[in-house]
Motif scaffolding. Structure first.
Motif, PDB file in Angstrom:
ATOM      1  N   SER A 282       0.712  -1.343  -0.032  1.00 21.22           N
ATOM      2  CA  SER A 282      -0.235   0.269  -0.044  1.00 21.22           C
ATOM      3  C   SER A 282       0.746   1.338   0.008  1.00 21.22           C
ATOM      4  N   ASP A 283       2.096   1.109   1.127  1.00 17.83           N
ATOM      5  CA  ASP A 283       2.635   2.760   0.811  1.00 17.83           C
ATOM      6  C   ASP A 283       3.286   2.760  -0.532  1.00 17.83           C
ATOM      7  N   ALA A 284       3.644   1.699  -1.272  1.00 17.76           N
ATOM      8  CA  ALA A 284       4.639   1.811  -1.845  1.00 17.76           C
ATOM      9  C   ALA A 284       3.886   2.331  -3.514  1.00 17.76           C
ATOM     10  N   VAL A 285       2.419   1.861  -3.574  1.00 18.23           N
ATOM     11  CA  VAL A 285       1.567   3.028  -4.626  1.00 18.23           C
ATOM     12  C   VAL A 285       0.967   3.924  -4.200  1.00 18.23           C
ATOM     13  N   LYS A 286       0.944   3.895  -2.981  1.00 14.57           N
ATOM     14  CA  LYS A 286      -0.294   5.602  -2.892  1.00 14.57           C
ATOM     15  C   LYS A 286       0.124   6.582  -3.740  1.00 14.57           C
ATOM     16  N   GLY A 287       1.008   7.062  -3.506  1.00 11.69           N
ATOM     17  CA  GLY A 287       1.991   7.732  -4.271  1.00 11.69           C
ATOM     18  C   GLY A 287       1.486   8.460  -5.686  1.00 11.69           C
ATOM     19  N   ASP A 288       1.395   6.593  -6.669  1.00 10.65           N
ATOM     20  CA  ASP A 288       0.561   7.002  -7.687  1.00 10.65           C
ATOM     21  C   ASP A 288      -0.570   7.405  -7.884  1.00 10.65           C
ATOM     22  N   VAL A 289      -0.703   6.324  -6.924  1.00  6.78           N
ATOM     23  CA  VAL A 289      -2.829   6.572  -7.169  1.00  6.78           C
ATOM     24  C   VAL A 289      -3.234   7.594  -7.385  1.00  6.78           C
ATOM     25  N   SER A 290      -2.504   8.507  -6.033  1.00  5.10           N
ATOM     26  CA  SER A 290      -2.904   9.677  -5.769  1.00  5.10           C
ATOM     27  C   SER A 290      -3.188  10.645  -7.204  1.00  5.10           C
ATOM     28  N   LEU A 291      -1.385  10.880  -7.571  1.00  3.68           N
ATOM     29  CA  LEU A 291      -0.899  11.401  -8.936  1.00  3.68           C
ATOM     30  C   LEU A 291      -1.783  10.988  -9.666  1.00  3.68           C
ATOM     31  N   PHE A 292      -1.490   9.380  -9.578  1.00  2.40           N
ATOM     32  CA  PHE A 292      -2.347   9.781 -11.398  1.00  2.40           C
ATOM     33  C   PHE A 292      -4.520   9.917 -10.796  1.00  2.40           C
TER      34      PHE A 292
END
Length: 361
Positions: A282-292
């Motif tokens: 979750s920590d690894a992808v949450k930044g890109d999810v928010s950016l997208f």
């Protein structure tokens, strides 16, 4: 004076241990599917069929969540039982299309028929429970009798799902069950040629409830059900390992990107994706999810000619442009997702006050 033969004790300590110390099903190869497999990642199901030992079996927190689901299911059992319309529960049912893997599952309840209200009230009187709960079940029977009297109710299959506060609003907004739950209850319908089933959702946080019908005659649901079996049968029979899941997915029912729960809760999280825990993933992808999401929603606002509170046209920032470039490289179907997000915006689901705009100044 304290008796030296007595001791202090903890109810919750033992209860917590009992909730986490659940029997674990033996890991061994099988040549059939569970009804719940039809919504799981094919690669997970494939290795479960082979008997591959999970690298990430359910932890104590997962076990407690399972236990909470069992409690809510028992609550539904009591509601149906004390209403006098429970016919059966936990029936094991199988179905197999020619040439495909057999599917097995245990349905929650069958309920219906003519209610025996006198018997129901007697059962409530005899069952040990607190006064508020007894009063609730008494009101329940009163309402059932007032509404249905001696009418014979259709016998329907009921599948009870307890969900958290994140998922419940999604079902409430879409007014339909998940495809996985539809396929699961369809399995119970086709296994015994019953016409009607209901997927029920109970919010674990506030006890709100939703109920959606699924019909044996629904060709779209049957097509999804059969297609899932065909896909898994093909992988299994031809010894082909299915592809891994995408780390980030687009949710067409919300018009936004999210982490992939099939990855987060995979029993093979470390083996397939290299993450030690769901939190690591979750920590690894949450930044890109928010950016997208920010970039997509800002692009939608620009396309729709939205303006800032001061009347200036909203424009794409450098961060948005960088996000869109990364998004398009990650998702070749960007134009499809853009159209879906725009449709949500046109319906007023997304507006300039929420995450769609980010910093719109």
């Amino acid at each position: 004076m304290k008796d030296d033969n007595t001791m202090s004790w903890s109810f919750f300590g033992i209860a917590n241990l009992a909730a986490t110390d659940r029997p674990v099903r033996e890991i061994k190869p099988r040549d059939y599917l569970w009804a719940t497999d039809l919504d799981k990642a094919p690669i997970d199901v494939y290795h479960a069929l082979l008997g591959t030992v999970p690298t990430n079996p359910p932890n104590d927190r997962s076990m407690r969540k399972f236990h909470a689901g069992d409690i809510w299911e028992f609550y539904a059992y009591l509601v149906l039982y004390f209403a006098g319309i429970l016919k059966s529960s936990q029936d094991r049912l199988t179905h197999q299309y020619p040439g495909l893997l057999m599917v097995s599952g245990r349905q929650d309840f069958i309920a219906g028929g003519v209610g025996d209200w006198t018997k129901a009230r007697e059962a409530i009187r005899l069952f040990p429970m607190t006064d508020p709960i007894k009063e609730y079940f008494t009101r329940l029977v009163d309402l059932f009798e007032k509404e249905f009297g001696t009418k014979e109710l259709n016998e329907i299959v009921i599948e009870c799902k307890s969900v958290g506060s994140f998922m419940f609003p999604r079902y409430e907004a879409t007014q339909k069950p998940s495809k996985g739950h539809s396929k699961q209850i369809f399995h119970y319908l086709i296994s015994q040629q019953r016409n009607e089933g209901h997927v029920t959702y109970i919010s674990k946080d506030d006890s709100l409830m939703l109920e959606f019908p699924v019909w044996l005659s629904d060709k779209n649901v049957e097509a999804d059900y059969k297609a899932s079996i065909e896909l898994l049968t093909n992988y299994y029979n031809n010894k082909i390992e299915p592809p891994k899941e995408e780390l980030i997915v687009f949710q067409e029912d919300t018009g936004s990107f999210s982490k992939n729960w099939r990855v987060e809760y995979s029993n093979y999280l470390t083996m397939f994706y290299g993450f030690e825990t769901p939190r690591d993933y979750s920590d690894a992808v949450k930044g890109d999810v928010s950016l997208f999401n920010r970039s997509l929603k800002r692009a939608v606002m620009v396309d729709m000619g939205k303006t800032t509170p001061t009347g200036k046209p909203i424009q794409l920032t450098k961060n948005n442009l960088d996000g869109l470039e990364k998004l398009k490289a990650f998702f070749p179907d960007y134009n499809k997702y853009f159209a879906i997000a725009k449709d949500f915006a046109n319906k007023g689901v997304l507006d300039e006050d929420d995450e769609i705009g980010g910093d719109i100044s």
